[in-house]
Design a protein around this motif. Structure first.
Motif, mmCIF file in Angstrom:
data_model
loop_
_atom_site.group_PDB
_atom_site.id
_atom_site.type_symbol
_atom_site.label_atom_id
_atom_site.label_comp_id
_atom_site.label_asym_id
_atom_site.label_seq_id
_atom_site.Cartn_x
_atom_site.Cartn_y
_atom_site.Cartn_z
ATOM 1 N N UNK A 386 3.672 -4.461 4.102
ATOM 2 C CA UNK A 386 2.516 -3.994 3.367
ATOM 3 C C UNK A 386 1.882 -2.779 4.055
ATOM 4 N N UNK A 387 1.685 -1.720 3.296
ATOM 5 C CA UNK A 387 0.971 -0.553 3.800
ATOM 6 C C UNK A 387 0.069 -0.094 2.665
ATOM 7 N N UNK A 452 2.100 7.421 4.222
ATOM 8 C CA UNK A 452 1.933 6.469 3.123
ATOM 9 C C UNK A 452 3.244 5.755 2.839
ATOM 10 N N UNK A 453 3.257 4.961 1.781
ATOM 11 C CA UNK A 453 4.442 4.150 1.474
ATOM 12 C C UNK A 453 5.703 4.991 1.279
ATOM 13 N N UNK A 468 15.668 -0.928 0.614
ATOM 14 C CA UNK A 468 14.205 -0.962 0.577
ATOM 15 C C UNK A 468 13.740 -0.877 -0.876
ATOM 16 N N UNK A 469 12.891 -1.820 -1.275
ATOM 17 C CA UNK A 469 12.325 -1.813 -2.622
ATOM 18 C C UNK A 469 10.854 -1.428 -2.497
ATOM 19 N N UNK A 470 10.469 -0.306 -3.094
ATOM 20 C CA UNK A 470 9.079 0.133 -2.935
ATOM 21 C C UNK A 470 8.256 -0.226 -4.163
ATOM 22 N N UNK A 471 7.119 -0.874 -3.939
ATOM 23 C CA UNK A 471 6.240 -1.300 -5.034
ATOM 24 C C UNK A 471 4.841 -0.741 -4.792
ATOM 25 N N UNK A 472 4.478 0.288 -5.538
ATOM 26 C CA UNK A 472 3.118 0.807 -5.480
ATOM 27 C C UNK A 472 2.796 1.430 -6.832
ATOM 28 N N UNK A 473 1.625 1.987 -6.981
ATOM 29 C CA UNK A 473 1.221 2.508 -8.288
ATOM 30 C C UNK A 473 2.178 3.604 -8.782
ATOM 31 N N UNK A 499 5.237 -2.036 0.096
ATOM 32 C CA UNK A 499 4.287 -1.540 -0.889
ATOM 33 C C UNK A 499 2.841 -1.747 -0.500
ATOM 34 N N UNK A 500 1.976 -1.361 -1.420
ATOM 35 C CA UNK A 500 0.540 -1.507 -1.242
ATOM 36 C C UNK A 500 0.162 -2.972 -1.452
ATOM 37 N N UNK A 501 -1.145 -3.245 -1.564
ATOM 38 C CA UNK A 501 -1.562 -4.650 -1.692
ATOM 39 C C UNK A 501 -0.856 -5.396 -2.817
#
Ligand code: ADP
Ligand code: ZN
Ligand code: ZN
Length: 806
Positions: A386-387, A452-453, A468-473, A499-501
């Protein structure tokens, strides 16, 4: 008969209701009507009925139409309450409870009549699938209808939303679940807080409480955070209760939304499940309102009316005498304070204990990954990282002249998104190309600060041999992307979800054995009284995701503030200790639940009218037990200058009423009204900033950097150093973050004001050398101020006053 109609317009100017003439029985409270209004036609809601009107008879006119759908009476009442509670308008609040647009869809339905007749193989197959919708076979069925073999009628066809399939297990409730349910059942109309770690069986309690309500003939509303991130809860409601469940969320098509609303309104469906707006579901005879993950920030609406669905849920429960059941592994201190708490002490059904959490001190670290994090990540097959910061770099500065790349519309730094080749503003969406040189001094040396992510994804991909699976807006831009990405991660034999929160929400991946929080301070640094609570929740929630399977797991937390109470408590899984100390802190500082905060923001293209409006409101508000903070400037947003006023009050109702009256358009002239906008809400954020001082800037005696909320002290130092500044002043919020001291402030008005506040002993953190370009009369005062000689306050203040008046 007179109908009192509230027109559905968005302006604050129109304050209805207005009287219209109706025939007895034509309308009722909640009816939707079309009304002549001046030269226009408007939609309106009947909010009351009366025998007589103050209007002369000849002026009264009738509505031109009445819609078939109407709003239930209790929701009209709810909306009018919300209009006051959130200092909004009746029309804006009514818009939230108004039925969605649309109409029922009908479809052809075919049934065999049972008559005999010769049919070919295709026709036989067709008859065998009946009764059913005609669909594409309508033409063929019409031919069979002519021969009297089938009967075709029109039916309302439900456009049903898709849900994830979930199997429903019947389980024997544990002793703790039995006790919790008994307490809930025994207390109609009461509020309970179900506190238990992820996997402790909370959802099972919601489902059983809902079943009990249905048995009593009552309806249920179950609120969940964003559906895309927490599909399991929705799926389990659907699995247990089938078509009795109506699903209400923003990703529905217009038709689906209309059908789900109508199924609830007609009583065909008795359980509404959805995110915050589902609190307005037209559920009759409401008996239970469930708020799952009650700590989740998505329950707060961020546009007018700025309602909090948890608060509205409590009001609805109170309105209809329903039970309120909120649940979380990390409940909010105010819920613990105000509700009866029921505990589910342990994970059920062979679940493992919570994984151990290790805090890694990152002070002085050169790399974004601690060596131990790196080792753990390469040894783990499945992990979640988480970042809470998206993009590549959080901000850019010129190494020679110090220019910081800011949004032209907002006073905030632009974030670098490398894949898109753009700098973008996270507040207004402004985008521009990545600079290769400084447009002020021409230098080619542009520094990129922070990670950042997107950047960490790149680093991890290089360092590890794990997908790596990235999940953010950014990666979740379309609505199907999230479930698809989560499904791919779930199916992958090895992988890292970064990802983010969003990655800490309700997912359940049994094979995840490692959870990592990079930069746990990111949430802690926000100048918001909820920063501690959010940090605790984020770490605890992530810990709840790791080690759910038989192999167990562990959690690593990288931070610059290892002693911060919220981080230390989360590492110990000490929710009770955290809640206790957090409530003490809140009590000492008069934060909720010991006081309410009401924030009024005025905004205008120019600063003067925004400030004038805020000053005028501040001057007019005189409520006992209320502390007024500000007006203070906020950073510019979407090309509008903003001022903020905060009321800290223990006389909530009076303060709300006074604020509502003062911001009501009637208080201001037409010209004033057109020049500023108004925004009211409780809760605070976005008020930090740093002020940097450069000796060679002759343009002004100081330079403000864009909003630096969320930057660490290290990052601030880095910016100051790379820009050649001699020093910088940091706001109390940054100081709080840096030193864990609880200081409170709302703004930075300017260099000298900041010093003044320091002089006044407001615990301000000041770190600066006085530049030689400040006005001569101010420089010695600043020096004295920095030396901590408070007697200069008066002089400094009057010197500032003189300068302002010039
Ligand atoms: P929470 O909502 O607190 O995360 P859940 O209700 O989802 O917990 O329960 C976690 C898991 O344990 C689920 O798979 C659920 O089906 C199962 N479970 C819940 N209660 C029981 C029980 N009494 N006996 C056996 N399994 C249970
Ligand atoms: Zn430059
Ligand atoms: Zn912007």
């Amino acid at each position: 008969m007179i109908a009192r109609v509230q027109p559905l317009t968005t302006t604050r100017r129109l304050t209805g209701p207005f009287d219209y003439l109706v025939e007895d029985g034509d309308v009722e409270v909640g009816s939707l009507v079309r009304i002549p209004f001046g030269h226009q036609r408007l939609d309106g809601v009947v909010v009351g009925l009366a025998e007589t009107s103050d209007m002369p008879d000849e002026k009264l006119v009738a509505p031109t139409a009445v819609r078939a759908d109407s709003i239930p009476r209790d929701l009209v009442e709810l909306a009018l309450w919300m209009a006051e509670e959130y200092c909004s308008t009746p029309a804006r609040a009514l818009a939230l409870v108004t039925p969605p647009p649309g109409k029922a869809k009908t479809a052809f339905w075919a049934e065999p009549t049972g008559a005999d007749g010769r049919v070919n193989d295709n026709q036989r197959a067709l008859l065998d699938r009946l009764p059913g919708l005609a669909g594409d076979d309508l033409a063929a069925l019409r031919r069979l209808e002519k021969r009297g073999l089938v009967e075709i009628t029109q039916r309302v066809a439900r456009r049903a939303p898709r849900t994830n399939a979930a199997a429903d297990h019947t389980v024997e409730p544990t002793a703790a679940q039995v006790d919790a349910l008994a307490a809930i059942e025994a207390a109609p109309g009461e509020a309970h807080l179900l506190h238990g770690v992820t996997g402790s069986g909370k959802t099972e309690v919601y489902l059983r409480a809902a079943a009990a309500a249905l048995e009593r003939g009552e309806g249920v509303i179950a609120l969940v955070p964003e559906i895309a991130l927490t599909p399991q809860t929705v799926a389990r409601f659907a699995a247990r209760f089938g078509d009795t469940v109506a699903l209400l969320h923003s990703a529905l098509s217009e038709g689906e939304r209309y059908d789900e609303w109508r199924r609830l309104r007609s009583g065909e469906a008795r359980i509404a499940v959805g995110p915050r707006s589902a609190v307005f579901a037209p559920v009759a005879n409401l008996g239970l309102v469930v708020v799952d993950e009650e700590h989740d920030a998505s329950y707060k609406q961020e546009s007018d009316p700025r309602y909090d669905a948890r608060h509205v849920a409590a009001y609805r429960a109170y309105q209809s005498g329903a039970r309120l059941l909120a649940g979380s592994a990390t409940p909010r201190p105010e819920s613990v304070y105000s509700m009866r708490r029921l505990r589910l002490p342990a994970r059920v059904a062979g679940g493992r204990d919570l994984p151990p959490v290790r805090v890694l001190d990152m002070r002085g670290a050169q790399h974004s990954l601690h060596p131990e994090t790196r080792r753990a990540l390469s040894a783990s097959r499945k992990s979640i990282v988480l970042l809470n910061r998206r993009g590549w770099s959080n901000f850019l500065t010129c190494r020679s002249c110090g220019k910081a790349w800011e949004c032209p519309n907002c006073d905030v730094a632009l974030v670098l998104h490398r894949a898109e080749g753009a700098l973008s503003c996270h507040h207004c969406g402004h985008r521009e190309r990545i600079p290769t040189r400084c447009d002020i001094c021409g230098s080619l040396s542009v520094a990129r600060h922070g990670a950042g992510t997107e950047r960490v994804e790149d680093e991890l991909q290089r360092a590890l041999e794990i997908p790596v699976f990235r999940l953010d807006a950014d990666t979740a831009a379309n609505k199907d992307a999230v479930p698809e990405l989560l499904a791919r991660f779930a199916a992958a034999p090895t992988g890292l979800l970064l990802g983010t929160q969003m990655v800490a929400k309700g997912h359940d991946f049994p094979d995840v054995t490692l959870g990592v929080v990079l930069d746990a301070d990111a949430t802690l640094r926000f100048p918001d009284f909820r920063a501690e609570e959010r940090t605790f929740a984020l770490i605890s929630q992530l810990a709840g995701r790791a080690g759910r399977g038989p192999r167990g797991g562990r959690v690593l937390v990288q931070t610059n503030s290892p002693e911060a109470p919220s981080i230390a408590a989360a590492a110990r899984h000490d929710a009770d200790g955290f809640l206790k100390s957090e409530l003490e802190r809140r009590r000492a500082h008069h934060y909720p639940p010991f006081a309410d905060l009401i924030r009024v923001i005025t905004s205008a293209v120019d600063a003067a009218p925004a400030r004038a409006a805020a000053v005028q409101i501040a001057a007019a508000i005189d409520v006992p037990d209320t502390e007024l903070l500000g007006p203070a400037p906020l950073f510019r947003l979407r090309n509008r200058e903003r001022y903020q006023l905060v009321l800290k009050t223990t006389a909530r109702a009076e303060a709300i009423q006074a604020t509502g009256e003062k911001i009501n358009a009637r208080h201001f002239s037409e010209a004033e009204r057109s020049s500023f906008g108004m925004d009211v809400h409780a809760g605070l954020s976005e008020t930090s900033g740093i002020l940097a001082v450069r000796p060679d800037l002759v343009r002004s005696d100081y330079k403000t950097l864009p909003n630096q909320a969320g930057r660490s002290l290290e990052e601030l130092r880095e910016v100051a150093a790379s820009a050649g500044w001699q020093g910088y002043l940091s706001s109390p919020a940054s100081a709080t973050a840096a030193y864990g001291r609880d200081v409170e402030a709302w703004w930075i008005e300017g260099f000298a004001d900041l010093i003044l506040r320091a002089v006044r002993g407001e615990n301000l953190f000041v770190h600066a050398r006085v530049p030689d370009t400040v006005p001569p009369e101010v420089a010695p005062l600043i020096e004295k101020a920095l030396a901590g000689e408070p007697s200069y306050e008066g002089q400094l203040a009057s010197s500032l006053e003189r300068r302002r008046n010039r």
